[in-house]
Design a protein around this motif. Sequence first.
Motif, PDB file in Angstrom:
ATOM      1  N   VAL A   1       0.862  -1.490   0.380  1.00  5.84           N
ATOM      2  CA  VAL A   1       0.144   0.086   0.248  1.00  5.84           C
ATOM      3  C   VAL A   1       1.053   1.483  -0.302  1.00  5.84           C
ATOM      4  O   VAL A   1       1.413   1.313   0.944  1.00  5.84           O
ATOM      5  CB  VAL A   1      -0.629  -0.154   1.136  1.00  5.84           C
ATOM      6  N   GLY A   2       0.618   1.771  -0.781  1.00  7.59           N
ATOM      7  CA  GLY A   2       1.768   3.274  -1.176  1.00  7.59           C
ATOM      8  C   GLY A   2       0.230   4.697  -1.237  1.00  7.59           C
ATOM      9  O   GLY A   2      -0.252   4.941  -1.530  1.00  7.59           O
ATOM     10  N   GLN A   3       1.068   5.555  -0.100  1.00  8.70           N
ATOM     11  CA  GLN A   3       0.607   6.667   0.034  1.00  8.70           C
ATOM     12  C   GLN A   3       1.355   7.844   0.622  1.00  8.70           C
ATOM     13  O   GLN A   3       2.544   8.053   0.730  1.00  8.70           O
ATOM     14  CB  GLN A   3      -0.097   6.636   1.490  1.00  8.70           C
ATOM     15  N   ILE A   4       0.994   9.093  -0.463  1.00  2.00           N
ATOM     16  CA  ILE A   4       1.911  10.175  -0.323  1.00  2.00           C
ATOM     17  C   ILE A   4       0.606  11.371   0.137  1.00  2.00           C
ATOM     18  O   ILE A   4      -0.217  11.759  -0.267  1.00  2.00           O
ATOM     19  CB  ILE A   4       1.724  10.847  -2.080  1.00  2.00           C
ATOM     20  N   TRP A   5       1.908  11.849   0.767  1.00  3.67           N
ATOM     21  CA  TRP A   5       1.545  13.153   1.795  1.00  3.67           C
ATOM     22  C   TRP A   5       1.685  14.515   1.521  1.00  3.67           C
ATOM     23  O   TRP A   5       3.206  14.472   1.474  1.00  3.67           O
ATOM     24  CB  TRP A   5       1.114  12.492   3.594  1.00  3.67           C
ATOM     25  N   LYS A   6       1.245  15.498   1.312  1.00  4.55           N
ATOM     26  CA  LYS A   6       1.427  16.447   1.396  1.00  4.55           C
ATOM     27  C   LYS A   6       0.706  17.337   3.050  1.00  4.55           C
ATOM     28  O   LYS A   6       0.153  17.367   3.331  1.00  4.55           O
ATOM     29  CB  LYS A   6       0.856  17.461   0.245  1.00  4.55           C
ATOM     30  N   GLN A   7       1.568  18.438   2.949  1.00  7.12           N
ATOM     31  CA  GLN A   7       1.960  18.933   4.429  1.00  7.12           C
ATOM     32  C   GLN A   7       0.513  19.863   4.501  1.00  7.12           C
ATOM     33  O   GLN A   7       0.651  20.849   3.134  1.00  7.12           O
ATOM     34  CB  GLN A   7       3.148  20.146   4.462  1.00  7.12           C
ATOM     35  N   GLY A   8      -0.277  20.199   5.331  1.00  8.36           N
ATOM     36  CA  GLY A   8      -0.919  20.583   5.671  1.00  8.36           C
ATOM     37  C   GLY A   8      -2.798  20.401   5.017  1.00  8.36           C
ATOM     38  O   GLY A   8      -3.117  20.441   5.518  1.00  8.36           O
ATOM     39  N   LEU A   9      -1.943  19.233   4.552  1.00  9.47           N
ATOM     40  CA  LEU A   9      -3.393  17.760   4.071  1.00  9.47           C
ATOM     41  C   LEU A   9      -3.503  17.085   4.967  1.00  9.47           C
ATOM     42  O   LEU A   9      -2.752  16.099   5.516  1.00  9.47           O
ATOM     43  CB  LEU A   9      -3.395  17.597   2.572  1.00  9.47           C
ATOM     44  N   SER A  10      -4.952  16.510   5.110  1.00  8.73           N
ATOM     45  CA  SER A  10      -5.642  15.687   6.634  1.00  8.73           C
ATOM     46  C   SER A  10      -5.808  14.313   5.162  1.00  8.73           C
ATOM     47  O   SER A  10      -5.378  13.264   6.672  1.00  8.73           O
ATOM     48  CB  SER A  10      -6.494  16.149   7.216  1.00  8.73           C
ATOM     49  N   THR A  11      -5.945  14.492   4.470  1.00  7.75           N
ATOM     50  CA  THR A  11      -5.652  13.036   3.684  1.00  7.75           C
ATOM     51  C   THR A  11      -4.120  12.662   2.695  1.00  7.75           C
ATOM     52  O   THR A  11      -4.031  13.828   2.060  1.00  7.75           O
ATOM     53  CB  THR A  11      -7.266  12.972   2.561  1.00  7.75           C
ATOM     54  N   PRO A  12      -3.961  11.455   2.182  1.00  8.19           N
ATOM     55  CA  PRO A  12      -3.077  11.762   1.329  1.00  8.19           C
ATOM     56  C   PRO A  12      -3.631  12.138  -0.553  1.00  8.19           C
ATOM     57  O   PRO A  12      -4.385  12.115  -0.178  1.00  8.19           O
ATOM     58  CB  PRO A  12      -2.309  10.233   1.326  1.00  8.19           C
ATOM     59  N   THR A  13      -2.771  12.973  -0.622  1.00 10.54           N
ATOM     60  CA  THR A  13      -3.252  13.251  -2.423  1.00 10.54           C
ATOM     61  C   THR A  13      -2.665  11.825  -3.559  1.00 10.54           C
ATOM     62  O   THR A  13      -3.842  12.323  -4.130  1.00 10.54           O
ATOM     63  CB  THR A  13      -2.005  14.029  -3.305  1.00 10.54           C
ATOM     64  N   ASP A  14      -2.520  10.770  -2.846  1.00 10.44           N
ATOM     65  CA  ASP A  14      -2.121   9.736  -3.541  1.00 10.44           C
ATOM     66  C   ASP A  14      -2.174   8.499  -2.975  1.00 10.44           C
ATOM     67  O   ASP A  14      -1.052   8.636  -1.722  1.00 10.44           O
ATOM     68  CB  ASP A  14      -1.223   9.540  -4.050  1.00 10.44           C
TER      69      ASP A  14
END
Length: 444
Positions: free
Chosen positions: A72-85
Amino acid sequence: MKSLKSRIIGTLIVLFAVVGLADAGASYWLTMRHIDELLDVHLQGAAVWLAAGKVGTIGTNGPPQHSIDGFVGQIWKQGLSTPTDNTDPEVIFNRNAPGGYSVERINGHRYRIYTLRKTADDLTYQVGQPVAFREESAGRAALESLVPTIFLILLVWIAIPMVVNTAFASLERASSDAETVGIGHLTPLDISHAPEEVKPFADSINRMIARLQIGIEGEKRFIADAAHELRTPIAALQLRIDNLENAPDATARAERLRELREATVRTATMIRQLLELARADAQRDPSSVADVVDLRQTVQTLVADLLPVADARLIDLGVKRFEAAHLQGHAGELRMTVRNLIENALRYTPAAGCVDIDVFADATNAVIRVTDTGPGIPEDALDRVFDRFFRLKSETVEGTGLGLSIVRSVVTKHGGSISLENRRDGQSGLIATLVLPLRASSGN
């Protein structure tokens, strides 16, 4: 008690089973560890792959939740509560997990996660995998690695009995040969194919068979010689009895009765000495007997017993060197041995002669020496007088030829020695020297 072969087979099988199980356990653990390390490297590689900008390849929905490797792969952006991918929307990792490896429980399942942060673009990359999948993969690989070990264990279990049975086959042949060994068949065992470790024991058995063969042959010769020697006195007894029956008057009858008594005494003497020799040849260990023999007392008693015989022949019988000497052995046999030496000296010493006895001891041996003033023994016959039924040619002295054989048999059994030598002090005569160890030991 189990046979040696069964114990060897059982011990080897158990030992190899223990070693095999230990090896299998070590192999299983090492394989699990290596697979786990390999999957960790895979996790880290996937995170780096994400960070390298391959997001478009994964896609928002990405592979199905139950992909072949469970990643399972996830990408998080600073300030967001859910992963972008996110390749599995039902699984949300903790974006605040420490960098590197960690373990989280999500939706009732444990995940092994690798977290990679890139401060340059404020992105966090996480790749996780179910721990159950990792354990299942590692366990399957570990079990597959055990297949050769299991086959090897089974092969060795089959091979061990075959190898041991082959090694013991020569012993079984030797055992079959040993079953045929008997009084009439004393053939050495064939040990040419016996294992090197067993050959010393088999050689000792063959040496024992050889000794038995020598002993039995000697006994056969002894019985044949005894039967031959007994014919003469028995024939003499028959002749004396016939002469007694045909005596013409009382005077002749008395003379022939005296001759019959003398012949009877000689026959009884021979039979007694035959029995003494048979007892002397018995294979008993003198050290196992608790008799403590006082040689000085023994000689003193024998001199007192034989003094009337010496007086009747005007022979001076006495002791010169008379010291204390004690040893452990068969008291009756040693008394018989010393008596034979003294009787021989009295028998061959002429009237008005002398027989002297010495008794003494040193640090290790007791010594009895009998010196007479008889005619001595020819030098070429000194070694032969110990042979059974050997008699010196003498017109005046009768004997059975067994006395010195009895002496040698008893002395050898007590670990001692007997020697005869003619006097060299200006007088004729013989010196008989009996040497016995103070601590008796069995002779060969």
